[in-house]
Design an enzyme around this catalytic site. Structure first.
Site, short mmCIF file in Angstrom:
data_model
loop_
_atom_site.label_atom_id
_atom_site.label_comp_id
_atom_site.label_asym_id
_atom_site.label_seq_id
_atom_site.Cartn_x
_atom_site.Cartn_y
_atom_site.Cartn_z
N VAL A 15 -8.80 38.03 -69.36
CA VAL A 15 -10.61 37.20 -69.04
C VAL A 15 -11.39 37.21 -70.78
CG1 VAL A 15 -13.01 37.54 -68.54
CG2 VAL A 15 -11.19 37.61 -66.91
N LYS A 105 -18.11 44.60 -61.39
CA LYS A 105 -18.53 44.33 -60.57
C LYS A 105 -18.63 46.30 -60.19
CE LYS A 105 -15.15 41.89 -59.72
NZ LYS A 105 -14.55 40.98 -59.85
N GLY A 187 0.24 35.19 -58.73
CA GLY A 187 -0.28 36.01 -59.53
C GLY A 187 -2.00 35.72 -58.97
N GLU A 190 -3.19 41.77 -57.58
CA GLU A 190 -2.79 42.70 -58.33
C GLU A 190 -1.43 43.30 -57.36
OE1 GLU A 190 -4.30 43.18 -60.47
OE2 GLU A 190 -6.59 42.09 -60.29
N ASP A 201 -13.63 44.90 -52.70
CA ASP A 201 -14.09 44.17 -54.15
C ASP A 201 -14.92 43.11 -53.53
OD1 ASP A 201 -13.15 43.07 -57.10
OD2 ASP A 201 -13.04 41.09 -55.40
N LYS A 205 -19.32 43.41 -55.14
CA LYS A 205 -20.12 42.36 -54.90
C LYS A 205 -21.67 42.11 -54.14
CE LYS A 205 -16.04 39.78 -57.02
NZ LYS A 205 -14.09 38.83 -56.37
#
Ligand code: HSE
Length: 433
Positions: A15, A105, A187, A190, A201, A205
């Site tokens: 990123v 996050k 991809g 992970e 995750d 969020k």
């Protein structure tokens, strides 16, 4: 008046490389920006690493303090990830009166309140659009687009990895383990995708969405969270037959000063737009008054989508600095309400139940008796007939609304019945949205 707003980027992975490339190619004049936005320095442990975009080597340092100590740097972009060094970087930056942009996050869900207070105290901005649903400008939409609205509920598919896995199981008939491998090969997941698969995750969020939509800070550990690990292909097919798809949903709803929220794999009716959100895409549906139902859709991860969100935050803060309006928006909610969090056992929902049972008379009666005794209504029953060679049946029930506690109590009894060959599979069914 400042002519140039200087950026220090800490962490130049996937990123970070996208953000650096965006900033190096920003033509301020073309974008009608009032000032130049200049990438002054990048801190990364691997300056010479092969990157998808060419970034001048002289921009790099391996020492993050160089950026934090530089009085000319106005905005620190933290893209290291994790809650260790990243936390120190953000705190140091805020305390030195530098605004911060982050996509982290996990860190915000844990330390968001503290960091928001620190930002306020130091009169700087802390922006984090990329932390929730990557390229979907969901935080901006809530904080700036829905300021008039009383949000009643929202639900989102906020984890691309899980959505990709569930899509492969649904569309290609893959088993869970094969779908995880496909996500890794393409991809999306992970090398160790446990965090995504356990729903953690999505949980982080959800914490940030609740803070923005309802003005309430709920700690991650207070939210009931269930991931998709071990989801069986049989249930994907049975749900399909009933007219539903299974999605990992993060949702919250407020009513009469009470707040319910959860992360869990959930049956979504195929007529709903969320049901059509496939592959690694994310979507969030928000329902409020007076606006009504709104839907936000896009890519939730990856270099392009995420770097777009980070760069837009940088531009917003640069505008704030230039116009002297830093702190224009509070870090989290615009409104402050006091909701009482409803514990998961007290929440009312519909349920999908599935068993592998003996193929003999009385099975349906025995199963339904356990529900009837607890006043749990049944809305549909499907019994799959098998050839004589297979001495079992697959049975699914859909229930009417009942509390989680009552359902769990029923399941404990159902699992003791001698007509069932596998433990009860229980999934939640969307209701009340
Ligand atoms: N692992 C996350 C996902 C990345 O799959 O959605 C973006 O938060």
């Amino acid at each position: 008046m400042k002519k140039s707003i200087n950026i220090g980027l800490i962490g130049c992975g996937v990123v970070g490389t996208g953000v650096a490339n965006n900033l190096l190619n920003i033509e301020s004049a073309e974008r009608n920006l009032p000032c130049e936005i200049k990438l002054k320095k990048i801190a990364d442990l691997y300056p010479f690493k092969e990157r998808p975009y060419k970034i001048p080597v002289d921009l790099f340092t391996t020492n993050a303090d160089e950026l934090l100590d530089d009085p000319e740097i106005d905005i620190i972009v933290e893209l290291i990830g994790g809650c260790g060094f990243a936390l120190k970087v953000i705190k140091d930056a805020l305390m030195r009166k530098k605004s911060v942009v982050t996509a982290n996050k996990a860190l915000l869900a844990e330390y968001g309140q503290h960091l928001a207070a620190l930002a306020k105290q130091n009169e700087v901005d802390l922006y984090y659009e990329a932390a929730v649903c990557g390229g979907i400008p969901i935080i901006k939409s809530v904080r700036e687009g829905l300021t008039c609205d009383a949000i009643e509920n929202f639900r989102g598919i906020v984890n691309g990895t899980c959505n990709y896995i569930l899509t492969r199981m649904g569309k290609d008939g893959m088993a869970f383990d094969d779908a995880v491998k496909a996500a890794q090969q393409n991809g999306y997941a992970e090398a160790d995708p446990t965090f995504d698969l356990m729903g953690k995750d999505s949980l982080h969020k959800l914490v940030l969405l609740i803070a923005n939509c309802f003005g309430q800070w709920i700690k991650p550990e207070e939210i009931y969270t269930e991931g998709i690990i071990g989801l069986d292909q049989t249930d994907i097919r049975c749900a399909e037959e009933l007219g539903y798809s299974i999605k990992l949903l993060a949702w919250a709803r407020a009513k009469d000063n009470k707040l319910e929220c959860m992360v869990a794999p959930t049956l979504i009716n195929k007529s709903s737009m969320l049901s059509g959100v496939c592959d690694a895409y994310n979507a969030v549906e928000i329902n409020g008054f007076p606006i009504g139902r709104t839907l936000y859709y896009g890519e939730g991860a990856g270099m392009n989508a995420t770097s777009s969100a980070v760069t837009a935050d940088i531009i917003d803060i640069a505008r704030n600095i230039y116009s002297g309006s830093v702190g224009r928006l509070p870090v989290f909610a615009l409104k402050k309400e006091e909701y009482q969090l409803v514990p998961a056992p007290e929440m009312e929902m519909r349920y999908y139940l599935r068993w592998k049972t003996d193929d003999r008379p009385g099975v349906i009666a025995a199963l339904s008796k356990e529900l009837t005794e607890r006043e749990i209504g049944i809305s549909s029953v499907i019994l799959h007939e098998f050839a004589k060679a297979q001495p079992y049946s697959i049975v699914t029930f859909m229930t009417r609304e009942t509390t989680e506690a009552r359902m769990k109590e029923a399941i404990a009894s159902l699992n003791k019945l001698d007509c069932i060959q596998s433990k009860t599979v229980m999934l939640r069914v969307e209701s009340g949205f």
